[in-house]
Scaffold this motif. Structure first.
Motif, short mmCIF file in Angstrom:
data_model
loop_
_atom_site.label_atom_id
_atom_site.label_comp_id
_atom_site.label_asym_id
_atom_site.label_seq_id
_atom_site.Cartn_x
_atom_site.Cartn_y
_atom_site.Cartn_z
N HIS A 21 0.68 -1.16 0.06
CA HIS A 21 0.05 -0.13 0.02
C HIS A 21 0.71 1.54 0.00
N LEU A 22 0.39 2.13 -0.54
CA LEU A 22 0.93 3.65 -0.57
C LEU A 22 0.69 4.22 0.95
N LEU A 23 1.68 4.79 1.45
CA LEU A 23 1.57 5.48 2.88
C LEU A 23 1.86 6.75 2.82
N ARG A 24 1.20 7.39 3.73
CA ARG A 24 1.28 8.82 3.99
C ARG A 24 2.19 8.86 5.42
N LEU A 25 3.33 9.40 5.42
CA LEU A 25 4.10 9.47 6.77
C LEU A 25 4.33 10.78 7.13
N SER A 26 4.18 11.06 8.48
CA SER A 26 4.44 12.44 8.98
C SER A 26 4.94 12.10 10.46
N ARG A 43 5.52 3.29 -1.37
CA ARG A 43 4.73 1.96 -1.11
C ARG A 43 5.76 1.40 -0.31
N LEU A 44 5.01 0.50 0.64
CA LEU A 44 5.75 -0.15 1.49
C LEU A 44 5.99 -1.78 0.81
N ILE A 45 7.13 -2.13 0.90
CA ILE A 45 7.33 -3.35 0.03
C ILE A 45 7.34 -4.56 1.07
N SER A 46 7.93 -4.39 2.07
CA SER A 46 7.95 -5.56 3.21
C SER A 46 8.34 -5.10 4.41
N ALA A 47 7.97 -5.89 5.36
CA ALA A 47 8.44 -5.87 6.95
C ALA A 47 9.22 -6.86 7.17
N GLY A 77 -5.09 1.03 14.12
CA GLY A 77 -6.34 1.21 14.19
C GLY A 77 -6.56 1.23 12.52
N GLY A 78 -8.33 1.16 12.40
CA GLY A 78 -8.59 1.12 10.92
C GLY A 78 -9.99 1.05 10.86
N ALA A 127 -2.57 4.31 5.78
CA ALA A 127 -3.04 3.57 4.53
C ALA A 127 -4.44 3.85 4.17
N GLU A 128 -4.78 3.18 3.23
CA GLU A 128 -6.36 3.12 2.71
C GLU A 128 -7.34 2.52 4.13
#
Length: 295
Positions: A21-26, A43-47, A77-78, A127-128
């Motif tokens: 997913h495309l992530l917004r970071l702040s 986009r996060l590839i992996s953790a 959360g989500g 993320a979304e």
């Protein structure tokens, strides 16, 4: 600080909820503003977890490294598509908490995006379908894959990784003249073991904490490794440290019955009845049974 099983649960959760997913970071707190701006809108590839550290790899060939230390924790959360724990982090802060409806497909409340940041949030990922807030880590930095690999190479084998080698652990621990109670806390010897697992696996293997690494024979070292792999795998499965039982029974044990010796100083050993002893090893409290773990 969280032991290795919690970091692997974190990696699993990031891969489940955020990978791809495309992530917004702040950085609501402001201390990670420069780092967040380098990863924002990627986009996060992996953790992946290695020992007590988490590595998040993004599609711009950068990695966010996080070491939670004594006080760090992630909150999550989500919406109804979010799955997983609501918090994972330092035991003296949150330990692990599951969402009331985790895995049910039901939202805790109508979702309109992440809440306003509360407290000193070092970094927020959105993320979304979900969000994650990091507070109080010992380390949070943006590094290259080469720097990440360099950190990995300096650590001992991680019992929860598929690429870990028990023979390498045996070689490292048997090369040292320090007590095994010290060596199990040395991340250069084995990555991910903390104070609880140290005490519990030494009891389970009936090893005196002051035996030196050099005094172990090959079979003892490899049996110690295999037991660490077993109990830490239970930790990933249950979301808590359980060493006195396996299977579903272990997940249902009350806290007072889940461990053999840790924090049971003066109480009778569960096996022989001898009062559990406590001492200081590597500047941390160590618990053992003087009879079952006699030198």
């Amino acid at each position: 600080m969280p032991e290795g099983h919690s970091l692997h649960r974190l990696a699993n959760q990031f891969n489940s909820v955020f990978a791809g997913h495309l992530l917004r970071l702040s950085s609501p707190q402001g201390r990670f503003h420069a780092g967040a701006s380098r990863l924002d809108n990627h986009r996060l590839i992996s953790a992946e977890a290695y020992g007590k550290q988490l590595f998040l790899t993004f599609d711009n060939d950068l990695v966010m490294r996080v070491h939670l230390g004594l006080y760090g924790a992630w909150d999550f959360g989500g919406d109804e598509d979010f799955r997983g724990a609501s918090s994972i982090g330092a035991p003296r802060r949150v330990g692990e908490r599951e969402l009331p409806t985790a895995g049910t497909g039901e939202a805790v409340a109508p979702y309109s995006g992440p809440p306003e940041p509360v407290g000193a949030v070092r970094v927020r990922l959105v993320a979304e379908h979900g969000w994650a807030d990091l507070r109080g880590p010992t380390a949070c930095e943006v590094i290259t894959p080469e720097e990440s690999e360099s950190i990995h190479s300096k650590l001992g084998p991680d019992p929860l990784r598929q690429d870990a080698g028990r023979d390498e652990f045996g070689r490292r621990i048997r090369a040292k003249g320090s007590p095994v109670g010290t060596l199990l806390m040395n991340q250069d010897v084995i990555a991910g073991v903390g104070n609880v697992y140290r005490a519990e696996v030494l009891f389970r293997q009936r090893l005196n904490p002051w035996l030196t690494g050099k005094s172990l024979d090959t079979e003892q070292a490899l049996q110690l490794w295999e037991d660490i792999v077993t109990v830490m795998s239970w930790g990933v499965r249950y979301g808590r440290i359980v060493t006195t039982a396996d299977g579903q029974e272990g997940a249902d044990l009350p806290p007072g019955e889940a461990l053999y010796v840790y924090r049971r100083a003066g109480l009778p050993c569960r096996v022989c009845g001898t009062p559990v002893a406590m001492g200081q090893v590597s500047a941390r409290k160590l618990y053992w049974c003087p009879h079952c773990q006699a030198a």
